[in-house]
Design a protein around this motif. Structure first.
Motif, short mmCIF file in Angstrom:
data_model
loop_
_atom_site.label_atom_id
_atom_site.label_comp_id
_atom_site.label_asym_id
_atom_site.label_seq_id
_atom_site.Cartn_x
_atom_site.Cartn_y
_atom_site.Cartn_z
N ARG A 39 63.08 72.03 -24.03
CA ARG A 39 62.29 70.79 -24.03
C ARG A 39 60.82 71.09 -23.75
N GLU A 40 60.57 71.99 -22.80
CA GLU A 40 59.19 72.33 -22.47
C GLU A 40 58.49 73.02 -23.64
N ARG A 41 59.19 73.92 -24.32
CA ARG A 41 58.58 74.60 -25.47
C ARG A 41 58.30 73.64 -26.61
N VAL A 42 59.25 72.75 -26.88
CA VAL A 42 59.06 71.76 -27.95
C VAL A 42 57.87 70.86 -27.62
N ALA A 43 57.78 70.42 -26.37
CA ALA A 43 56.66 69.58 -25.96
C ALA A 43 55.34 70.34 -26.10
N ARG A 44 55.34 71.61 -25.74
CA ARG A 44 54.12 72.43 -25.86
C ARG A 44 53.71 72.57 -27.32
N ILE A 45 54.67 72.81 -28.19
CA ILE A 45 54.38 72.92 -29.63
C ILE A 45 53.80 71.61 -30.14
N GLU A 46 54.41 70.49 -29.77
CA GLU A 46 53.92 69.19 -30.22
C GLU A 46 52.49 68.96 -29.74
N GLY A 47 52.20 69.34 -28.49
CA GLY A 47 50.85 69.20 -27.96
C GLY A 47 49.85 70.06 -28.71
N LEU A 48 50.23 71.29 -29.01
CA LEU A 48 49.33 72.19 -29.73
C LEU A 48 49.07 71.70 -31.15
N VAL A 49 50.11 71.24 -31.83
CA VAL A 49 49.93 70.70 -33.18
C VAL A 49 49.02 69.48 -33.15
N ALA A 50 49.19 68.61 -32.16
CA ALA A 50 48.32 67.43 -32.04
C ALA A 50 46.87 67.87 -31.80
N ALA A 51 46.66 68.90 -30.98
CA ALA A 51 45.31 69.39 -30.73
C ALA A 51 44.69 69.96 -32.00
N VAL A 52 45.49 70.68 -32.77
CA VAL A 52 44.98 71.24 -34.02
C VAL A 52 44.61 70.12 -34.99
N ARG A 53 45.48 69.12 -35.10
CA ARG A 53 45.22 68.01 -36.03
C ARG A 53 43.96 67.23 -35.65
N SER A 54 43.65 67.18 -34.37
CA SER A 54 42.47 66.42 -33.94
C SER A 54 41.21 67.28 -33.90
N SER A 55 41.34 68.55 -34.21
CA SER A 55 40.18 69.44 -34.16
C SER A 55 39.33 69.30 -35.42
N GLU A 56 38.20 69.98 -35.41
CA GLU A 56 37.30 69.94 -36.56
C GLU A 56 37.97 70.58 -37.77
N MET A 57 37.59 70.11 -38.95
CA MET A 57 38.23 70.55 -40.18
C MET A 57 38.17 72.06 -40.37
N GLU A 58 37.09 72.70 -39.96
CA GLU A 58 36.97 74.15 -40.18
C GLU A 58 38.04 74.93 -39.40
N VAL A 59 38.55 74.35 -38.32
CA VAL A 59 39.61 74.98 -37.54
C VAL A 59 40.98 74.45 -37.97
N ARG A 60 41.06 73.16 -38.25
CA ARG A 60 42.33 72.50 -38.55
C ARG A 60 43.01 73.09 -39.77
N GLY A 61 42.31 73.25 -40.85
CA GLY A 61 42.92 73.75 -42.09
C GLY A 61 43.58 75.10 -41.91
N PRO A 62 42.85 76.11 -41.44
CA PRO A 62 43.48 77.42 -41.25
C PRO A 62 44.60 77.41 -40.20
N ALA A 63 44.45 76.62 -39.14
CA ALA A 63 45.49 76.58 -38.10
C ALA A 63 46.77 75.98 -38.65
N LEU A 64 46.67 74.89 -39.41
CA LEU A 64 47.86 74.28 -39.99
C LEU A 64 48.48 75.20 -41.04
N GLU A 65 47.65 75.90 -41.80
CA GLU A 65 48.18 76.87 -42.76
C GLU A 65 48.92 78.00 -42.04
#
Length: 144
Positions: free
Chosen positions: A8-34
């Motif tokens: 549960r802790e790992r899944v929550a951490r992953i969800e938090g990191l993905v949310a942070a990536v999605r809310s980041s600037e486009m120059e970081v978001r695209g490569p991170a999601l890829e």
């Protein structure tokens, strides 16, 4: 720390990191999601091949062990490779809560599973009882 709590802790951490990536600037978001997509594809390919190799060796017992291990089961579910189909997982989950519900004069029936949505009917004294609905929901979600 229990395995379940760790998951549960790992899944929550992953969800938090993905949310942070999605809310980041486009120059970081695209490569991170890829990067995340590429890692998921790599994991899928490896797990899929592992499942093929096990099935070639008549690995029914090993598939059961995979399904019963919280970590392995979660990874296989994430990639749509779980060896136990959803109908069977729901039936097993219902089997675990039926004795409790029956001790209170009720039971739960599976109505249907369609597009990943499970519809149940509470019958007997459990019909309309909020605590039995929560008990069943928690047990089924955990098992699935």
């Amino acid at each position: 720390m229990t395995v379940e709590k760790g998951l549960r802790e790992r899944v929550a951490r992953i969800e938090g990191l993905v949310a942070a990536v999605r809310s980041s600037e486009m120059e970081v978001r695209g490569p991170a999601l890829e990067l995340v997509r590429t890692l998921m594809e790599l994991h899928y390919a490896g797990l899929d091949r592992m499942m093929e190799l096990v099935s070639e060796r008549d690995g029914a017992a090993l598939f059961e062990r995979f399904a019963g291990d919280d970590n392995v089961s979660l990874m296989l579910l994430l990639h749509g490779l779980h060896p136990v189909d959803m109908e069977r997982r729901v039936a097993l989950a219902l089997d675990t809560v039926q004795p409790y519900l029956e001790s209170h004069g009720g039971r739960v029936e599976l109505i249907e599973i369609r597009e990943g949505i499970v519809r149940l009917r509470m019958v007997g004294s459990c019909n309309g009882c909020p605590s039995s609905a929560i008990t069943v929901k928690t047990a089924i979600e955990k098992a699935i």
